[in-house]
Design an enzyme around this catalytic site. Structure first.
Site, PDB file in Angstrom:
ATOM      1  N   GLY A  12      19.265 101.947 -68.600  1.00 47.47           N
ATOM      2  CA  GLY A  12      18.310 102.431 -69.590  1.00 47.47           C
ATOM      3  C   GLY A  12      17.096 101.526 -69.681  1.00 47.47           C
ATOM      4  N   ASP A  76      22.261 107.015 -61.254  1.00 51.58           N
ATOM      5  CA  ASP A  76      22.387 106.883 -59.799  1.00 51.58           C
ATOM      6  C   ASP A  76      23.113 105.597 -59.404  1.00 51.58           C
ATOM      7  OD1 ASP A  76      20.876 109.303 -59.023  1.00 51.58           O
ATOM      8  OD2 ASP A  76      19.247 108.264 -60.037  1.00 51.58           O
ATOM      9  N   ARG A  80      28.846 105.522 -56.095  1.00 51.01           N
ATOM     10  CA  ARG A  80      29.381 106.823 -56.513  1.00 51.01           C
ATOM     11  C   ARG A  80      28.184 107.741 -56.733  1.00 51.01           C
ATOM     12  NH1 ARG A  80      31.120 109.662 -61.235  1.00 51.01           N
ATOM     13  NH2 ARG A  80      32.999 110.883 -60.861  1.00 51.01           N
ATOM     14  N   ASP A 118      24.988  95.630 -68.044  1.00 49.74           N
ATOM     15  CA  ASP A 118      26.326  95.403 -67.504  1.00 49.74           C
ATOM     16  C   ASP A 118      26.600  96.261 -66.269  1.00 49.74           C
ATOM     17  OD1 ASP A 118      29.104  94.245 -67.925  1.00 49.74           O
ATOM     18  OD2 ASP A 118      29.555  96.378 -68.008  1.00 49.74           O
ATOM     19  N   THR A 140      19.353  94.314 -71.760  1.00 47.08           N
ATOM     20  CA  THR A 140      19.971  95.272 -72.666  1.00 47.08           C
ATOM     21  C   THR A 140      19.515  94.952 -74.079  1.00 47.08           C
ATOM     22  OG1 THR A 140      22.037  96.017 -73.706  1.00 47.08           O
ATOM     23  CG2 THR A 140      22.078  93.850 -72.688  1.00 47.08           C
ATOM     24  N   ASP A 142      21.042  95.727 -76.599  1.00 50.38           N
ATOM     25  CA  ASP A 142      22.242  95.445 -77.397  1.00 50.38           C
ATOM     26  C   ASP A 142      22.572  93.964 -77.467  1.00 50.38           C
ATOM     27  OD1 ASP A 142      22.578  98.112 -77.917  1.00 50.38           O
ATOM     28  OD2 ASP A 142      24.153  98.434 -76.427  1.00 50.38           O
ATOM     29  N   ASP A 144      24.420  92.199 -75.595  1.00 51.08           N
ATOM     30  CA  ASP A 144      25.867  92.020 -75.470  1.00 51.08           C
ATOM     31  C   ASP A 144      26.315  91.469 -74.125  1.00 51.08           C
ATOM     32  OD1 ASP A 144      25.301  94.218 -73.924  1.00 51.08           O
ATOM     33  OD2 ASP A 144      26.710  95.576 -74.905  1.00 51.08           O
ATOM     34  N   MET A 184      21.459 101.442 -82.532  1.00 51.94           N
ATOM     35  CA  MET A 184      22.230 101.312 -81.306  1.00 51.94           C
ATOM     36  C   MET A 184      23.177 100.118 -81.386  1.00 51.94           C
ATOM     37  SD  MET A 184      19.600 102.435 -78.280  1.00 51.94           S
ATOM     38  CE  MET A 184      19.173 104.178 -78.103  1.00 51.94           C
ATOM     39  N   ARG A 186      26.995  99.987 -79.176  1.00 51.54           N
ATOM     40  CA  ARG A 186      28.239 100.711 -78.924  1.00 51.54           C
ATOM     41  C   ARG A 186      29.464  99.846 -79.196  1.00 51.54           C
ATOM     42  NH1 ARG A 186      29.162 104.238 -73.571  1.00 51.54           N
ATOM     43  NH2 ARG A 186      27.483 105.313 -74.647  1.00 51.54           N
ATOM     44  N   ARG A 281      21.119 109.829 -97.723  1.00 49.27           N
ATOM     45  CA  ARG A 281      20.365 110.340 -96.588  1.00 49.27           C
ATOM     46  C   ARG A 281      20.647 109.462 -95.370  1.00 49.27           C
ATOM     47  NH1 ARG A 281      19.853 113.867 -99.662  1.00 49.27           N
ATOM     48  NH2 ARG A 281      17.969 115.012-100.318  1.00 49.27           N
ATOM     49  N   GLN A 289      14.216 102.588 -80.750  1.00 42.41           N
ATOM     50  CA  GLN A 289      14.527 101.176 -80.541  1.00 42.41           C
ATOM     51  C   GLN A 289      14.227 100.715 -79.116  1.00 42.41           C
ATOM     52  OE1 GLN A 289      18.642 100.550 -82.649  1.00 42.41           O
ATOM     53  NE2 GLN A 289      18.237 102.731 -82.435  1.00 42.41           N
TER      54      GLN A 289
END
Length: 367
Positions: A12, A76, A80, A118, A140, A142, A144, A184, A186, A281, A289
């Site tokens: 991303g 992509d 795989r 990652d 990232t 995140d 993380d 965000m 996860r 709300r 973000q």
């Protein structure tokens, strides 16, 4: 002497990608007199041999821009890769990593810089095992990834959330409402934690600390009894109730990472409205973000990471990534970054500091 280097942006997007690309290209030209090939749309460009040569001209004026001039893709995976469909319409997967290596060889590229999180760094490790001289750049929002103190894009993301919380604070206070902001995160709640503290949230819900709705409701009722008829709740998308599960919005079958989270903000808002009797709300910030101009901190960090990545591409060590350690940019093995996620510790100093100023994490309640 390494004089041809490839670079791609996998996974991303994140604010600051262009800063890394710029750092790589300018260091290549100014210091190492090397040529840089930028592969388009992440690993897709590497497989399909789609690239552009980066230089002082096409990397000028991009430091302040969000996104990436090379494009990105989180679908992509060369190991795989979608090869078409069978007669029943099912996707046929194949390993085309050798094709990607052949493309590098034909272009005379001697080292490959992979900017990604990652998943991308796992692929970087796999290419390293195939003999490619790989350098990783951790990316990232995140925050993380292990083996680095901070990833670029994180600072911009938490500033975006902080601004949203500041704006929602005034409307929450005016209408005496509970405002729930979904951000965000996860498996790691760094964005919710840092932006929640900076934005004055009253409740922060993280994936690492399962919450109890009744405890959160008690906190909000306590505020109401003290004359504060509104509350701000900052919740990470991967937060879960005790004995509960993550809220999944969709599953994308042909994606490298098929699970799409989303909706926990509305779930929390509905339950809190019922438990407290207050109007609630939910606001989902989502890709806000990831977008926009990077902060000064991210512009500086990405410049340093790009320059260091180019240094490693020329001199090694390979199978390493650049990393912020304290105040220095150093090289660490990619293996160290992908071995485990960096999670928020429930007993960490920053969590204790948040609790000390009255922020609830929905795990305990003190009268």
């Amino acid at each position: 002497m390494v004089n041809r280097v490839g670079v791609l942006t996998g996974g991303g997007d994140a604010p600051g990608l262009n800063g890394v690309i710029r750092g790589v290209a300018k260091a290549a030209e100014n210091i190492y007199h090397a040529q840089v090939f930028g592969f388009m749309d992440g690993f897709h460009g590497l497989v399909e041999n789609k690239y552009t040569v980066l230089d002082q001209v096409n990397t000028s004026g991009i430091l302040h821009r969000g996104g990436t001039i090379l494009g990105a893709s989180n679908r992509d995976n060369p190991f795989r890769y979608p090869m078409g469909k069978d007669e029943e319409g099912n996707i046929i997967w194949g390993d085309v990593s050798d094709q990607a290596v052949t493309n590098l060889t034909r272009l005379g590229i001697q080292a490959l810089i992979i900017i990604g999180g990652d998943g991308s760094l796992h692929m970087a490790k796999q290419f390293s095992e195939k003999g490619v001289k790989v350098v990783g750049v951790p990316k990232t929002i995140d925050n993380d990834l292990d083996a680095t103190d901070q990833t670029f894009g994180f600072d911009t993301a938490i500033n975006t959330v902080m601004d949203a919380l500041d704006r929602l604070h005034t409307t929450a206070e005016a209408h005496h409402r509970i405002m729930v902001v979904e951000v965000m995160g996860r498996y790691a709640g760094w964005i919710a934690l840092h932006s929640g503290i900076a934005g004055g949230a009253d409740v922060i819900l993280l994936p690492e600390i399962p919450y109890d709705v009744d405890i959160v409701a008690k906190k909000i009722k306590q505020r109401s009894a003290a004359g504060k008829g509104f509350s701000l709740v900052c919740v990470a998308e991967g937060a879960t109730e005790k004995e509960g599960e993550m809220v999944v919005s969709s599953v994308v079958a042909d994606s490298f990472d098929p699970i799409r989270l989303g909706g926990i903000g509305q779930v929390v808002a509905n339950k809190l409205a019922q438990a407290t009797g207050l109007e609630s709300r939910a606001t989902i910030l989502g890709h806000l973000q990831r977008g926009g101009s990077p902060t000064a901190m991210d512009r500086i960090l990405t410049t340093r990471l790009g320059v260091k990545a180019m240094e490693l591409a020329v001199n090694g060590p390979y199978d390493h990534m650049v990393s912020l350690q304290g105040t220095e940019i150093v090289a660490v093995p990619i293996e160290a970054a992908i071995g485990s996620l960096k999670n928020v510790k429930s007993d960490s100093e920053i969590v204790k500091a948040a609790k000390a100023v009255g922020i609830s994490f929905g795990d305990t309640f003190d009268d």
